[in-house]
Scaffold this motif. Sequence first.
Motif, PDB file in Angstrom:
ATOM      1  N   THR A 137      35.156  32.446  49.960  1.00 32.32           N
ATOM      2  CA  THR A 137      34.271  33.249  49.099  1.00 32.32           C
ATOM      3  C   THR A 137      34.227  34.714  49.522  1.00 32.32           C
ATOM      4  N   PRO A 138      33.898  35.049  50.780  1.00 32.39           N
ATOM      5  CA  PRO A 138      33.960  36.476  51.152  1.00 32.39           C
ATOM      6  C   PRO A 138      35.380  37.022  51.137  1.00 32.39           C
ATOM      7  N   ALA A 139      36.385  36.151  51.333  1.00 30.90           N
ATOM      8  CA  ALA A 139      37.772  36.621  51.254  1.00 30.90           C
ATOM      9  C   ALA A 139      38.115  37.081  49.837  1.00 30.90           C
ATOM     10  N   LEU A 140      37.553  36.424  48.833  1.00 32.76           N
ATOM     11  CA  LEU A 140      37.784  36.850  47.449  1.00 32.76           C
ATOM     12  C   LEU A 140      37.287  38.271  47.205  1.00 32.76           C
ATOM     13  N   ILE A 141      36.201  38.647  47.882  1.00 29.00           N
ATOM     14  CA  ILE A 141      35.590  39.963  47.649  1.00 29.00           C
ATOM     15  C   ILE A 141      36.527  41.090  48.067  1.00 29.00           C
ATOM     16  N   ILE A 142      37.469  40.808  48.960  1.00 29.99           N
ATOM     17  CA  ILE A 142      38.431  41.815  49.409  1.00 29.99           C
ATOM     18  C   ILE A 142      39.049  42.552  48.223  1.00 29.99           C
ATOM     19  N   GLY A 143      39.297  41.827  47.141  1.00 31.43           N
ATOM     20  CA  GLY A 143      39.938  42.435  45.977  1.00 31.43           C
ATOM     21  C   GLY A 143      39.139  43.559  45.348  1.00 31.43           C
ATOM     22  N   THR A 196      29.093  34.776  42.928  1.00 36.14           N
ATOM     23  CA  THR A 196      28.718  35.583  44.096  1.00 36.14           C
ATOM     24  C   THR A 196      29.846  36.524  44.501  1.00 36.14           C
ATOM     25  N   ALA A 197      31.075  36.005  44.582  1.00 33.05           N
ATOM     26  CA  ALA A 197      32.201  36.848  44.979  1.00 33.05           C
ATOM     27  C   ALA A 197      32.484  37.917  43.939  1.00 33.05           C
ATOM     28  N   GLY A 198      32.440  37.547  42.664  1.00 34.53           N
ATOM     29  CA  GLY A 198      32.722  38.505  41.607  1.00 34.53           C
ATOM     30  C   GLY A 198      31.711  39.632  41.556  1.00 34.53           C
ATOM     31  N   VAL A 199      30.432  39.294  41.638  1.00 35.28           N
ATOM     32  CA  VAL A 199      29.381  40.312  41.597  1.00 35.28           C
ATOM     33  C   VAL A 199      29.460  41.211  42.829  1.00 35.28           C
ATOM     34  N   ALA A 200      29.682  40.612  43.999  1.00 32.16           N
ATOM     35  CA  ALA A 200      29.800  41.410  45.226  1.00 32.16           C
ATOM     36  C   ALA A 200      30.977  42.375  45.138  1.00 32.16           C
ATOM     37  N   ALA A 201      32.100  41.928  44.570  1.00 30.05           N
ATOM     38  CA  ALA A 201      33.263  42.803  44.415  1.00 30.05           C
ATOM     39  C   ALA A 201      32.959  43.944  43.457  1.00 30.05           C
ATOM     40  N   LEU A 202      32.224  43.657  42.381  1.00 32.88           N
ATOM     41  CA  LEU A 202      31.860  44.698  41.419  1.00 32.88           C
ATOM     42  C   LEU A 202      30.968  45.746  42.079  1.00 32.88           C
ATOM     43  N   VAL A 203      29.989  45.289  42.860  1.00 32.10           N
ATOM     44  CA  VAL A 203      29.114  46.215  43.580  1.00 32.10           C
ATOM     45  C   VAL A 203      29.924  47.047  44.570  1.00 32.10           C
ATOM     46  N   ASP A 335      37.070  50.613  39.448  1.00 30.74           N
ATOM     47  CA  ASP A 335      38.277  50.199  40.164  1.00 30.74           C
ATOM     48  C   ASP A 335      38.002  48.945  41.006  1.00 30.74           C
ATOM     49  N   ASP A 336      37.764  47.846  40.307  1.00 27.04           N
ATOM     50  CA  ASP A 336      37.738  46.534  40.957  1.00 27.04           C
ATOM     51  C   ASP A 336      39.211  46.178  41.149  1.00 27.04           C
ATOM     52  N   SER A 337      39.753  46.588  42.282  1.00 28.81           N
ATOM     53  CA  SER A 337      41.194  46.751  42.469  1.00 28.81           C
ATOM     54  C   SER A 337      42.017  45.541  42.042  1.00 28.81           C
ATOM     55  N   LEU A 338      41.583  44.338  42.414  1.00 34.00           N
ATOM     56  CA  LEU A 338      42.362  43.137  42.131  1.00 34.00           C
ATOM     57  C   LEU A 338      41.642  42.219  41.146  1.00 34.00           C
ATOM     58  N   ASP A 339      40.778  42.799  40.334  1.00 29.65           N
ATOM     59  CA  ASP A 339      40.134  42.123  39.197  1.00 29.65           C
ATOM     60  C   ASP A 339      39.304  40.908  39.613  1.00 29.65           C
ATOM     61  N   VAL A 340      38.522  41.077  40.654  1.00 28.80           N
ATOM     62  CA  VAL A 340      37.721  39.947  41.130  1.00 28.80           C
ATOM     63  C   VAL A 340      36.593  39.623  40.151  1.00 28.80           C
TER      64      VAL A 340
END
Length: 437
Positions: A137-143, A196-203, A335-340
């Motif tokens: 889950t936190p690894a997904l946020i890397i994107g 959770t991962a998607g929202v965190a990546a957007l933030v 720029d959600d770089s890897l479209d998480v």
Amino acid sequence: MMLANFRLSFKYLLILFSMLATNAVADEGQFSAANTAWILSSSALVLLMTLPGLALFYGGLVRSKNVLSILMQCFSIAALVSVLWFAIGYSLAFDAGNSFIGGLDKALLSGIGRDSLSGDIPEPLFMLFQMTFAIITPALIIGGFAERMKFSAVLIFSGAWLLLVYAPITHWVWGGGWLAQLGLYDFAGGTVVHITAGVAALVAAKVLGPRKGFLNSAIMPHNLTMTVTGAGMLWVGWFGFNGGSALGANGTAAMAILATHLAASMGAMTWAAIEWIKFGKPSALGIVTGMVAGLGTITPASGYVGPAGGLVIGLLGGIVCFYSTVYIKQKLKIDDSLDVFPVHGVGGILGTLLAGVFSSTQLGVFSGYGFAAVNETMIDQLGVQIIGVAATFTYTAVVTWLLFVIIRKLLGGLRVSTEQEVNGLDLSEHEETGYSL
């Protein structure tokens, strides 16, 4: 003589019935070798999703000067999260506690040995299986912050986020918390993992700002072969992700895997078809992104819907996630770089809502396996699904933003310098290069 033989036969019958009764009790609540074997296998499959699946998938999508930084972040998060999950994360998520957070009685697996059971599998195995979810889950946020965030900030954020966001929401949904009590349907992580991962990546993308050159020059993937290879590993690993969430080698696991596979297939075909119609040619990047969209969308519903429902969910996931990706990048210029967020976040939201629809037993061939016991109608179930999505989205967004504010002050900034970003994180953060040609 006949009486003696009758008594002997009766004695053996009593012994036989006693053994059968003992076995029946064991089947109901004691150790199951079959279920244990399946969850052992599923744990390996879910870890495969991060290492090397997600690492390769993300690594190929960035520029060559940043490929090692992505691999390093995935490996480091796997190691860090494993230790934190064992130390305290598992207890916060799955100890009784209260409706919002677990207690600390299971910290460091206190009181849990190799003979301890969770259901009919060893509790250390259940902890390990859940650990693999906590890793990815936190690894997904890397994107969301790829190619521009300090490695020190990545580590601090990932550890704090695990304990302050992931563990509490896991407790809400799977640990007997308030959303579980409402009857939320999230079979394998629509809210817990993908939203959770998607929202965190957007933030993260909003807080850090875009990469240098975003929308002004092409920022192309450097190795799509690596990305497609990683995507294949994600697809295979997802069988353990969703099928393993049945926590048993049974029909629910089999149907979850079938629905998962069909949704992934339909998501891939849908995304490729949209590209073919809009741009004249389908792309390898598009078909694997559509596959991930289908997988993310089916995840919360996978154990509650039938195969036909899974097919429709994959179709809708491909369509909605495709246009969400275009909208977020081109219209909102984030720029959600890897479209998480558009793939995992939007897919998780859509799938969580659709779980409340296709779990209905009144949809003919598209029927599922019924609503939660506390919800009598589709409206009831959908209402709970909406509450779960809204609560997960809001809590994740607020806490993630606060974490970034605190870490920025602690480290004097979240981003590497402009010079470091131009040179690439491989050299600036790790003094290495991905390729020596």
